[in-house]
Design a protein around this motif. Structure first.
Motif, PDB file in Angstrom:
ATOM      1  N   GLY A 112       0.782  -1.223   0.000  1.00  0.00           N
ATOM      2  CA  GLY A 112       0.000   0.000   0.000  1.00  0.00           C
ATOM      3  C   GLY A 112       0.814   1.273   0.000  1.00  0.00           C
ATOM      4  O   GLY A 112       0.273   2.349   0.276  1.00  0.00           O
ATOM      5  N   GLY A 113       2.089   1.184  -0.340  1.00  0.00           N
ATOM      6  CA  GLY A 113       2.942   2.357  -0.316  1.00  0.00           C
ATOM      7  C   GLY A 113       3.260   2.880  -1.700  1.00  0.00           C
ATOM      8  O   GLY A 113       2.681   2.458  -2.711  1.00  0.00           O
ATOM      9  N   GLN A 171      -8.165   1.739   2.931  1.00  0.00           N
ATOM     10  CA  GLN A 171      -7.477   2.605   1.985  1.00  0.00           C
ATOM     11  C   GLN A 171      -6.918   3.851   2.665  1.00  0.00           C
ATOM     12  O   GLN A 171      -5.869   4.362   2.271  1.00  0.00           O
ATOM     13  N   GLU A 172      -7.593   4.332   3.715  1.00  0.00           N
ATOM     14  CA  GLU A 172      -7.115   5.523   4.413  1.00  0.00           C
ATOM     15  C   GLU A 172      -5.801   5.284   5.148  1.00  0.00           C
ATOM     16  O   GLU A 172      -5.111   6.233   5.545  1.00  0.00           O
ATOM     17  N   LYS A 173      -5.422   4.027   5.312  1.00  0.00           N
ATOM     18  CA  LYS A 173      -4.178   3.697   6.002  1.00  0.00           C
ATOM     19  C   LYS A 173      -3.027   3.383   5.046  1.00  0.00           C
ATOM     20  O   LYS A 173      -1.923   3.078   5.483  1.00  0.00           O
ATOM     21  N   GLY A 178      -2.983  10.249  -0.965  1.00  0.00           N
ATOM     22  CA  GLY A 178      -4.240  10.265  -1.708  1.00  0.00           C
ATOM     23  C   GLY A 178      -4.032  10.666  -3.151  1.00  0.00           C
ATOM     24  O   GLY A 178      -4.694  10.132  -4.054  1.00  0.00           O
ATOM     25  N   TYR A 179      -3.125  11.601  -3.380  1.00  0.00           N
ATOM     26  CA  TYR A 179      -2.811  12.027  -4.745  1.00  0.00           C
ATOM     27  C   TYR A 179      -2.293  10.857  -5.571  1.00  0.00           C
ATOM     28  O   TYR A 179      -2.713  10.643  -6.716  1.00  0.00           O
ATOM     29  N   ILE A 204      -7.768  -0.830  -6.918  1.00  0.00           N
ATOM     30  CA  ILE A 204      -7.256  -0.964  -5.563  1.00  0.00           C
ATOM     31  C   ILE A 204      -8.267  -1.729  -4.721  1.00  0.00           C
ATOM     32  O   ILE A 204      -9.434  -1.339  -4.620  1.00  0.00           O
ATOM     33  N   ILE A 205      -7.812  -2.843  -4.143  1.00  0.00           N
ATOM     34  CA  ILE A 205      -8.635  -3.653  -3.241  1.00  0.00           C
ATOM     35  C   ILE A 205      -8.017  -3.573  -1.853  1.00  0.00           C
ATOM     36  O   ILE A 205      -6.825  -3.811  -1.691  1.00  0.00           O
ATOM     37  N   CYS A 206      -8.823  -3.219  -0.875  1.00  0.00           N
ATOM     38  CA  CYS A 206      -8.308  -3.060   0.487  1.00  0.00           C
ATOM     39  C   CYS A 206      -8.888  -4.119   1.418  1.00  0.00           C
ATOM     40  O   CYS A 206      -9.806  -4.848   1.063  1.00  0.00           O
TER      41      CYS A 206
END
Length: 441
Positions: A284-285, A311-313, A318-319, A331-333
């Motif tokens: 997620g980075g 996703q917020e983590k 966000g950009y 994107i799957i979280c």
């Protein structure tokens, strides 16, 4: 062109050369002179500017923007470089949307910040194009310092030490200097071989010798460096990659995202670089986003990022997340890999849904599978090659023997960003200089 986005397997030439060239052109085109003046005119030139506090290198942002506004881009570049000698690259890769621009008074009031990153690039690009290197090396001190690692931390340290008159020898394990700037960021963020050109520009200070293909622990030892130098700075980065800890991750087609990005950065003809039809990136980075977006730009039909938390983590901003989805990446979280399936080579990845509870991540028991012929692991890097005598905390260097300093990703105490590494290398150089010259701290 024999292949297309629909061709099965991991193959090159999924797209024609002209289309790939367009895809990998400058993602954020530079401002021209008029645009820079208009952008600079939006700055309020705050006295206690929050943007300066938010910048890890503490660049005097209002000052350099005022200098642009008054038509002195070279002076603006000098203001930037005084604090951040790699200001040109940082202008391209810094997540300004979560640093200086996030706290900009214009952003808070209007939702549209001053374009600090683009203005910084305008200033540094203008000055470099005119051949300006505004720093003069001090008289020789007779002292010698070894810098291990030619990444952002090492280069920033080396330049500042050379400015003070010390002789610096940089030992770099790879074939080129630059570290992540050369090998680890998306190609569309740094076009025109800028990483190499910036290194060449930095070395104009003199007093710095770069030795490539030299690795700590293999070709040189810390004791040996201490015997031949007055001080040592370690900017060795993070050389390892965390494993998935899922059965089947050793199958063909599963690779480290950082290796894919490095290979892409060093490939002259991107039509020759193979990429899968169905690509899954786990993480997620920023590395996950860079690997996923570039897979899509090379012609992969389906590219999916899977992240274990919400996703917020995600550590990607966000950009950058929006950029990925706009490029066609899904994107799957809240899902983590359970197993990699396939007969020799990967064909599917099985994931389990996760619940983020006060007790930590817990599997829900539900699973799903994604078709994949190529999987990239981007779940964090680990320190490798730490020398004897180094004390580690949390997997990073926390303490070192006398006459040894460290900075950048191999140490704790900051985000793993280019700008943070530059600040740590610069500050370590000042400390080394004071110790070598007997100046009280």
């Amino acid at each position: 062109m024999t292949n297309s986005p629909l061709t099965p397997g991991i193959v090159p030439s999924r797209l024609p050369a002209d289309r790939i060239a367009r895809h990998f052109a400058d993602h954020t085109p530079p401002l021209d002179g008029h645009e820079a003046l208009v952008a600079a005119d939006r700055c309020y030139f705050c006295h206690d500017a929050p943007c300066v506090t938010a910048c890890p290198t503490s660049i005097d942002i209002p000052l350099f923007i005022r200098q642009i506004a008054t038509g002195t881009a070279e002076s603006a570049a000098t203001t930037i470089w005084t604090q951040n000698i790699l200001g040109g690259m940082c202008a391209r890769v810094c997540p300004t949307e979560t640093l200086c621009e996030e706290v900009c008074v214009r952003e808070v009031a209007e939702g549209k910040p001053v374009e600090i990153g683009r203005l910084q690039r305008f200033a540094t690009d203008t000055a470099m194009a005119r051949g300006l290197h505004p720093f003069v090396r001090a008289a020789s001190t007779g002292k010698s310092v070894a810098v291990v690692g030619a990444g952002p931390a090492g280069l920033a340290c080396a330049h500042r030490l050379a400015m003070h008159g010390h002789e610096v020898v940089v030992y770099e394990r790879r074939a080129k200097a630059g570290g992540l700037n050369e090998y680890g960021i998306a190609s569309y963020k740094s076009t025109g071989d800028f990483a190499r050109r910036e290194v060449d520009w930095l070395l104009q200070i003199g007093g710095i010798t770069v030795k490539t293909g030299v690795e700590l622990g293999r070709d040189v030892t810390l004791d040996g460096l201490l015997a031949s130098h007055d001080a040592v700075f370690l900017g060795i980065g993070l050389g390892g990659v965390n494993s998935l800890r899922a059965p089947g991750e050793d199958k063909a087609g599963v690779a480290d995202a950082v290796d894919f990005i490095a290979e892409l950065r060093q490939t002259a003809d991107l039509t020759t670089l193979p990429v899968g039809r169905d690509v899954v990136v786990i993480g997620g980075g920023m590395t996950a986003v860079d690997a996923a977006v570039q897979s899509k730009l090379l012609g992969a039909e389906n590219v999916t990022i899977v992240y274990r938390r919400g996703q917020e983590k995600m550590s990607a901003s966000g950009y950058e997340q929006d950029h990925a989805t706009s490029a066609g990446v899904r994107i799957i979280c809240n899902a983590a890999p359970v197993a990699v399936h396939g007969n020799g080579a990967v064909r599917e990845v099985e994931f389990g849904y996760m619940a983020d509870t006060p007790a930590g991540l817990q599997p829900t028991g539900e699973t799903f599978r994604l078709k994949a012929d190529q999987v990239f692991k981007a779940i964090g890097q680990t320190l490798t090659g730490a020398p004897e005598g180094a004390t580690l905390e949390g997997g990073k260097i926390a303490a070192l023997p006398a006459r040894v300093w460290a900075g950048g990703d191999c140490t704790g105490g900051g985000e793993d960003l280019t700008v943070t590494a530059v600040a740590q290398g610069r500050d370590a150089a000042e400390d080394i200089h004071n110790v070598l010259m007997g100046v009280a701290g």
